[in-house]
Design a protein around this motif. Sequence first.
Motif, PDB file in Angstrom:
ATOM      1  N   PHE A 102      47.074  53.677   5.892  1.00 49.89           N
ATOM      2  CA  PHE A 102      46.128  54.614   5.286  1.00 49.89           C
ATOM      3  C   PHE A 102      44.719  54.187   5.706  1.00 49.89           C
ATOM      4  O   PHE A 102      44.329  53.030   5.481  1.00 49.89           O
ATOM      5  CB  PHE A 102      46.263  54.600   3.766  1.00 49.89           C
ATOM      6  CG  PHE A 102      47.636  55.001   3.284  1.00 49.89           C
ATOM      7  CD1 PHE A 102      47.963  56.341   3.110  1.00 49.89           C
ATOM      8  CD2 PHE A 102      48.605  54.045   3.022  1.00 49.89           C
ATOM      9  CE1 PHE A 102      49.226  56.719   2.677  1.00 49.89           C
ATOM     10  CE2 PHE A 102      49.869  54.409   2.591  1.00 49.89           C
ATOM     11  CZ  PHE A 102      50.188  55.744   2.417  1.00 49.89           C
ATOM     12  N   GLY A 154      41.814  49.976   6.871  1.00 47.31           N
ATOM     13  CA  GLY A 154      43.143  50.518   6.647  1.00 47.31           C
ATOM     14  C   GLY A 154      44.016  49.541   5.886  1.00 47.31           C
ATOM     15  O   GLY A 154      43.782  48.325   5.917  1.00 47.31           O
ATOM     16  N   LYS A 193      45.898  59.044   7.923  1.00 50.38           N
ATOM     17  CA  LYS A 193      46.842  57.945   8.097  1.00 50.38           C
ATOM     18  C   LYS A 193      47.395  57.955   9.508  1.00 50.38           C
ATOM     19  O   LYS A 193      47.441  58.996  10.179  1.00 50.38           O
ATOM     20  CB  LYS A 193      47.976  58.027   7.062  1.00 50.38           C
ATOM     21  CG  LYS A 193      48.851  59.257   7.149  1.00 50.38           C
ATOM     22  CD  LYS A 193      49.897  59.256   6.030  1.00 50.38           C
ATOM     23  CE  LYS A 193      50.860  60.447   6.168  1.00 50.38           C
ATOM     24  NZ  LYS A 193      51.861  60.492   5.085  1.00 50.38           N
ATOM     25  N   TYR A 210      45.235  63.501   6.302  1.00 47.42           N
ATOM     26  CA  TYR A 210      46.242  63.534   7.363  1.00 47.42           C
ATOM     27  C   TYR A 210      46.699  64.965   7.635  1.00 47.42           C
ATOM     28  O   TYR A 210      46.783  65.402   8.799  1.00 47.42           O
ATOM     29  CB  TYR A 210      47.427  62.660   6.962  1.00 47.42           C
ATOM     30  CG  TYR A 210      48.575  62.692   7.945  1.00 47.42           C
ATOM     31  CD1 TYR A 210      48.521  61.973   9.128  1.00 47.42           C
ATOM     32  CD2 TYR A 210      49.712  63.463   7.686  1.00 47.42           C
ATOM     33  CE1 TYR A 210      49.572  61.998  10.035  1.00 47.42           C
ATOM     34  CE2 TYR A 210      50.764  63.502   8.587  1.00 47.42           C
ATOM     35  CZ  TYR A 210      50.693  62.771   9.757  1.00 47.42           C
ATOM     36  OH  TYR A 210      51.736  62.810  10.653  1.00 47.42           O
ATOM     37  N   LYS A 258      48.342  48.952   4.620  1.00 44.78           N
ATOM     38  CA  LYS A 258      49.733  49.342   4.430  1.00 44.78           C
ATOM     39  C   LYS A 258      50.145  48.886   3.041  1.00 44.78           C
ATOM     40  O   LYS A 258      49.954  47.729   2.684  1.00 44.78           O
ATOM     41  CB  LYS A 258      50.630  48.691   5.485  1.00 44.78           C
ATOM     42  CG  LYS A 258      50.353  49.142   6.912  1.00 44.78           C
ATOM     43  CD  LYS A 258      51.242  48.400   7.901  1.00 44.78           C
ATOM     44  CE  LYS A 258      50.922  48.782   9.346  1.00 44.78           C
ATOM     45  NZ  LYS A 258      51.730  47.998  10.321  1.00 44.78           N
ATOM     46  N   THR A 293      53.197  52.694   7.981  1.00 44.66           N
ATOM     47  CA  THR A 293      52.198  53.704   7.632  1.00 44.66           C
ATOM     48  C   THR A 293      50.908  53.033   7.203  1.00 44.66           C
ATOM     49  O   THR A 293      50.888  52.236   6.254  1.00 44.66           O
ATOM     50  CB  THR A 293      52.705  54.614   6.501  1.00 44.66           C
ATOM     51  OG1 THR A 293      53.936  55.229   6.895  1.00 44.66           O
ATOM     52  CG2 THR A 293      51.671  55.692   6.191  1.00 44.66           C
ATOM     53  N   PHE A 316      43.725  60.266   1.555  1.00 46.79           N
ATOM     54  CA  PHE A 316      44.478  59.919   2.769  1.00 46.79           C
ATOM     55  C   PHE A 316      45.478  61.004   3.155  1.00 46.79           C
ATOM     56  O   PHE A 316      45.527  61.437   4.315  1.00 46.79           O
ATOM     57  CB  PHE A 316      45.218  58.590   2.572  1.00 46.79           C
ATOM     58  CG  PHE A 316      44.315  57.433   2.241  1.00 46.79           C
ATOM     59  CD1 PHE A 316      43.430  56.937   3.182  1.00 46.79           C
ATOM     60  CD2 PHE A 316      44.356  56.843   0.987  1.00 46.79           C
ATOM     61  CE1 PHE A 316      42.597  55.864   2.891  1.00 46.79           C
ATOM     62  CE2 PHE A 316      43.539  55.774   0.682  1.00 46.79           C
ATOM     63  CZ  PHE A 316      42.656  55.286   1.623  1.00 46.79           C
ATOM     64  N   GLU A 317      46.282  61.439   2.208  1.00 44.68           N
ATOM     65  CA  GLU A 317      47.328  62.416   2.522  1.00 44.68           C
ATOM     66  C   GLU A 317      46.723  63.765   2.915  1.00 44.68           C
ATOM     67  O   GLU A 317      47.155  64.388   3.891  1.00 44.68           O
ATOM     68  CB  GLU A 317      48.265  62.586   1.324  1.00 44.68           C
ATOM     69  CG  GLU A 317      49.125  61.374   1.004  1.00 44.68           C
ATOM     70  CD  GLU A 317      50.189  61.104   2.066  1.00 44.68           C
ATOM     71  OE1 GLU A 317      50.428  61.987   2.924  1.00 44.68           O
ATOM     72  OE2 GLU A 317      50.774  60.004   2.045  1.00 44.68           O
TER      73      GLU A 317
END
Length: 506
Positions: A427, A407, A450, A320, A409, A425, A316-317
């Motif tokens: 994901f 998704g 995200k 993004y 949170k 936020t 995810f990170e």
Amino acid sequence: MKRSLILAGGGVKVAFQAGVLQVWLDEAGLTFDHVDAASGGVFNLAMMCQGQSGQQIADNWRTLNPRAGISFDVAELAKLGYSKSLFTLDNYRKHVFPGWGLDWNTIRASKLNATFNVFNFSQKKIEVIEPSGMSEDMLAACVSLPMWFPPVKMNGQTYIDSVYLTDANIEEAIRRGADELWVIWTVSDKDEWNDGFVAQYFQIIETSAVGHYRAILERIRQNNEAIAVGGTGEFGRPILVKELKADVALHYLINFSQDRLTETVNLGVERARQWCAEQGIALHKQTPPKPARPSKASVSFTEEMKGYVAFGAADFEEGYKQGKKDGNYFMFHLTISTDDVDRFVEEPAHDTENVVGWVECDALGGKLNVEKGHFNLFVDQQDPAYKKMLYRLVFETSVGHKVTMTGFKKVKDDPGGDLWTDTTTLFVHLLQGDVAAGQDDTAKVLASGKIIIQPLDFLKQLTTFRAEAPGGTVGDRVSALSRFCRLFFGKLWDVYARRVLSSGPF
């Protein structure tokens, strides 16, 4: 093989236990040679001795207004540190016990092989009471926690809750011949210490209850090991323990929400059905949900989230960061409706399929309508201090390919102030095809990243909340919105304010 049902204590958390009884007694048709109860579990045992079904016991908790049982010990409060108690059980006697249909003559005449546990403070020992010895005073004594409720005086003796010595009298069940112990356990065994006298009082309860419970389980383990190698063991026969344990998002004592009680019962039903499936226990019937009412109150709101995804990314990170670098913008605009506030706030999944709106992603063809969606507001991840909000959207790209956006949170109180970040936020994975829930692990991940609620969009979102009650009144709409808000903020309390009180009381 003799089977004992152990209705362990847990304050009003035993509403969960009532949901389990609905499944075990009615849906699975299980029978028990003996039933033992301690502390709050005695409420459910009293109803069993009354001859009530699991469904009736569960419904008694579902319909209980917790405020009906509250009565302050006004005469004692003025004594401050020397008061006898903060509350009394007078309103339980006047309102709750009759509301549950408890009749002491019927209970005393019960043929159920049952044992209630109470602590005789005068003699400093546990007393085991059979149905023939039960009364309103004795039931009150079984749940009279010192400081919170006054001790009960009977026959020149002083009685209090047995929890300091046992919250599950397994020794009594074994003494009565049990080969199998079916335990419903709701007292928390988390490694979490909070300050304040309320938190510490119940942490002492947990210390005593869990400590004694683990000690007897260890004795049973050693007994079984000794017998397995040809010895006699402490109990002379193997003892099988079947345990259904849950960390329930309900305070032991301080709760003013009927919705919370009902949700806790329904969680017991849900977990018991899962447990039975895992144990290979067939359910002969399932209690149908409550029939739909002709007029349902609903709440809706609109949410807009924006961010970036990277195609080919699984993290995810990283997705993004790479998506932002590549300019792969992704957003959605959704209107979510609860369809029926009663069901939404009372069912543990807090879910709805009334999701409409659109997603936007240039790489997939621009602005695309959501064909179907699913939303869960807060879902406990076994631990009530960790929850997730879940989203599932299915849409079609400009060239006709189905895509599913999933998704979540992550709502968890990590070090630092993270409430805003956690709740804003999401994901996301973009999966190939129309992927049903439970099939994510086998689906192809097209993209990850995200998306985030921006502060201005959040302020707009607050203005979009609406309540509808076809055929109802303004009061019905206000009530629907109020219940939704209590659910929302109560669940946040479970995570971020648990050091004040372990679960949201409202």
